[in-house]
Design a protein around this motif. Structure first.
Motif, PDB file in Angstrom:
ATOM      1  N   GLY A   8      37.359  39.979  42.154  1.00 47.76           N
ATOM      2  CA  GLY A   8      36.522  38.998  42.843  1.00 47.76           C
ATOM      3  C   GLY A   8      37.269  38.054  43.755  1.00 47.76           C
ATOM      4  O   GLY A   8      36.647  37.247  44.452  1.00 47.76           O
ATOM      5  N   GLY A   9      38.586  38.149  43.771  1.00 48.38           N
ATOM      6  CA  GLY A   9      39.351  37.301  44.681  1.00 48.38           C
ATOM      7  C   GLY A   9      39.224  37.783  46.110  1.00 48.38           C
ATOM      8  O   GLY A   9      38.635  38.829  46.375  1.00 48.38           O
ATOM      9  N   GLY A  10      39.772  37.009  47.021  1.00 51.13           N
ATOM     10  CA  GLY A  10      39.724  37.388  48.426  1.00 51.13           C
ATOM     11  C   GLY A  10      39.909  36.194  49.322  1.00 51.13           C
ATOM     12  O   GLY A  10      40.371  35.133  48.892  1.00 51.13           O
ATOM     13  N   SER A  17      32.235  29.963  48.406  1.00 52.77           N
ATOM     14  CA  SER A  17      32.230  30.226  46.965  1.00 52.77           C
ATOM     15  C   SER A  17      32.768  31.614  46.665  1.00 52.77           C
ATOM     16  O   SER A  17      32.681  32.528  47.495  1.00 52.77           O
ATOM     17  CB  SER A  17      30.803  30.132  46.412  1.00 52.77           C
ATOM     18  N   LEU A  18      33.304  31.752  45.489  1.00 53.45           N
ATOM     19  CA  LEU A  18      33.714  33.047  44.948  1.00 53.45           C
ATOM     20  C   LEU A  18      33.414  33.065  43.458  1.00 53.45           C
ATOM     21  O   LEU A  18      33.436  32.019  42.800  1.00 53.45           O
ATOM     22  CB  LEU A  18      35.214  33.286  45.149  1.00 53.45           C
ATOM     23  N   ARG A  19      33.144  34.257  42.937  1.00 53.79           N
ATOM     24  CA  ARG A  19      33.032  34.411  41.493  1.00 53.79           C
ATOM     25  C   ARG A  19      34.074  35.416  41.034  1.00 53.79           C
ATOM     26  O   ARG A  19      34.027  36.582  41.440  1.00 53.79           O
ATOM     27  CB  ARG A  19      31.649  34.868  41.061  1.00 53.79           C
ATOM     28  N   LEU A  20      34.979  34.951  40.223  1.00 53.45           N
ATOM     29  CA  LEU A  20      35.989  35.823  39.637  1.00 53.45           C
ATOM     30  C   LEU A  20      35.474  36.400  38.326  1.00 53.45           C
ATOM     31  O   LEU A  20      34.759  35.741  37.574  1.00 53.45           O
ATOM     32  CB  LEU A  20      37.282  35.056  39.380  1.00 53.45           C
ATOM     33  N   SER A  21      35.856  37.642  38.080  1.00 51.69           N
ATOM     34  CA  SER A  21      35.537  38.299  36.819  1.00 51.69           C
ATOM     35  C   SER A  21      36.826  38.754  36.160  1.00 51.69           C
ATOM     36  O   SER A  21      37.806  39.074  36.836  1.00 51.69           O
ATOM     37  CB  SER A  21      34.644  39.520  37.054  1.00 51.69           C
ATOM     38  N   CYS A  22      36.802  38.805  34.865  1.00 46.60           N
ATOM     39  CA  CYS A  22      37.937  39.322  34.100  1.00 46.60           C
ATOM     40  C   CYS A  22      37.373  40.175  32.979  1.00 46.60           C
ATOM     41  O   CYS A  22      36.703  39.651  32.074  1.00 46.60           O
ATOM     42  CB  CYS A  22      38.776  38.183  33.546  1.00 46.60           C
ATOM     43  N   THR A  23      37.632  41.461  33.052  1.00 41.05           N
ATOM     44  CA  THR A  23      37.108  42.394  32.059  1.00 41.05           C
ATOM     45  C   THR A  23      38.236  42.907  31.194  1.00 41.05           C
ATOM     46  O   THR A  23      39.271  43.345  31.704  1.00 41.05           O
ATOM     47  CB  THR A  23      36.389  43.552  32.735  1.00 41.05           C
ATOM     48  N   ALA A  24      38.018  42.849  29.907  1.00 43.12           N
ATOM     49  CA  ALA A  24      39.024  43.277  28.948  1.00 43.12           C
ATOM     50  C   ALA A  24      38.738  44.683  28.460  1.00 43.12           C
ATOM     51  O   ALA A  24      37.581  45.102  28.361  1.00 43.12           O
ATOM     52  CB  ALA A  24      39.050  42.323  27.760  1.00 43.12           C
ATOM     53  N   SER A  25      39.794  45.388  28.144  1.00 42.87           N
ATOM     54  CA  SER A  25      39.677  46.709  27.544  1.00 42.87           C
ATOM     55  C   SER A  25      40.748  46.838  26.473  1.00 42.87           C
ATOM     56  O   SER A  25      41.729  46.102  26.466  1.00 42.87           O
ATOM     57  CB  SER A  25      39.818  47.806  28.593  1.00 42.87           C
ATOM     58  N   GLY A  26      40.545  47.757  25.571  1.00 42.05           N
ATOM     59  CA  GLY A  26      41.526  47.993  24.520  1.00 42.05           C
ATOM     60  C   GLY A  26      41.210  47.280  23.214  1.00 42.05           C
ATOM     61  O   GLY A  26      41.713  47.671  22.163  1.00 42.05           O
ATOM     62  N   THR A 120      44.576  37.720  40.479  1.00 38.94           N
ATOM     63  CA  THR A 120      43.861  38.074  41.700  1.00 38.94           C
ATOM     64  C   THR A 120      44.062  36.941  42.708  1.00 38.94           C
ATOM     65  O   THR A 120      43.995  35.760  42.361  1.00 38.94           O
ATOM     66  CB  THR A 120      42.361  38.323  41.430  1.00 38.94           C
ATOM     67  N   GLN A 121      44.328  37.319  43.941  1.00 39.98           N
ATOM     68  CA  GLN A 121      44.638  36.337  44.975  1.00 39.98           C
ATOM     69  C   GLN A 121      43.356  35.732  45.533  1.00 39.98           C
ATOM     70  O   GLN A 121      42.419  36.451  45.886  1.00 39.98           O
ATOM     71  CB  GLN A 121      45.423  36.991  46.102  1.00 39.98           C
ATOM     72  N   VAL A 122      43.346  34.425  45.619  1.00 41.37           N
ATOM     73  CA  VAL A 122      42.277  33.699  46.295  1.00 41.37           C
ATOM     74  C   VAL A 122      42.910  32.909  47.435  1.00 41.37           C
ATOM     75  O   VAL A 122      43.841  32.141  47.205  1.00 41.37           O
ATOM     76  CB  VAL A 122      41.541  32.748  45.337  1.00 41.37           C
ATOM     77  N   THR A 123      42.417  33.127  48.626  1.00 38.04           N
ATOM     78  CA  THR A 123      42.920  32.422  49.792  1.00 38.04           C
ATOM     79  C   THR A 123      41.759  31.709  50.470  1.00 38.04           C
ATOM     80  O   THR A 123      40.757  32.342  50.800  1.00 38.04           O
ATOM     81  CB  THR A 123      43.591  33.369  50.782  1.00 38.04           C
ATOM     82  N   VAL A 124      41.901  30.408  50.654  1.00 41.51           N
ATOM     83  CA  VAL A 124      40.851  29.611  51.272  1.00 41.51           C
ATOM     84  C   VAL A 124      41.369  29.117  52.620  1.00 41.51           C
ATOM     85  O   VAL A 124      42.370  28.398  52.681  1.00 41.51           O
ATOM     86  CB  VAL A 124      40.456  28.419  50.394  1.00 41.51           C
ATOM     87  N   SER A 125      40.692  29.512  53.667  1.00 37.72           N
ATOM     88  CA  SER A 125      41.112  29.117  55.012  1.00 37.72           C
ATOM     89  C   SER A 125      40.393  27.842  55.446  1.00 37.72           C
ATOM     90  O   SER A 125      39.254  27.591  55.057  1.00 37.72           O
ATOM     91  CB  SER A 125      40.830  30.241  56.000  1.00 37.72           C
TER      92      SER A 125
END
Length: 126
Positions: A8-10, A17-26, A120-125
């Protein structure tokens, strides 16, 4: 093998606005606290927000209150960070983290967490 994967970064303009997600596995983290941190260029990694296992308790760094909202969906083994009114100083790599222990509250320090995503990289211009 446990993995946390952020997405969700960018690049976004200031005020966006941005919404980041973090999904776990294992393994499931439905009974474990999770959190978000970020590391800006030239700075140490800093706490943003934490959420308890149920989602009923959250905490935020003072500078994030009112702009960022943490939430989780235990059925999806996923934690989110909704970020509004973004500023250029929010530019950073954003990391999610999870505790191995069950239950407990929210945690604002890195040593409390056992698992980390790759960021995840978030860049705000401006």
């Amino acid at each position: 093998q446990v993995q946390l994967v952020e997405s969700g970064g960018g690049l976004v303009q200031a005020g966006g606005s941005l919404r980041l997600s973090c999904t776990a596995s294992g393994r499931t983290f439905s009974r474990s606290a999770m959190g978000w941190f970020r590391q800006a260029p030239g700075k140490e990694r800093a706490f943003l927000s934490g959420i308890d296992w149920s989602g009923g308790s959250t905490n935020y760094a003072d500078s994030m209150k009112g702009r960022f909202t943490i939430s989780r969906d235990n059925a999806k083994n996923t934690v989110y960070l909704q970020m509004n009114s973004l500023k250029p100083e929010d530019t950073a790599v954003y990391y999610c983290a999870a505790r191995a222990a069950y239950y407990g509250g929210t945690y604002a320090y890195e040593d409390a967490y056992d698992y980390w995503g790759q960021g995840t990289q978030v860049t705000v211009s401006s």
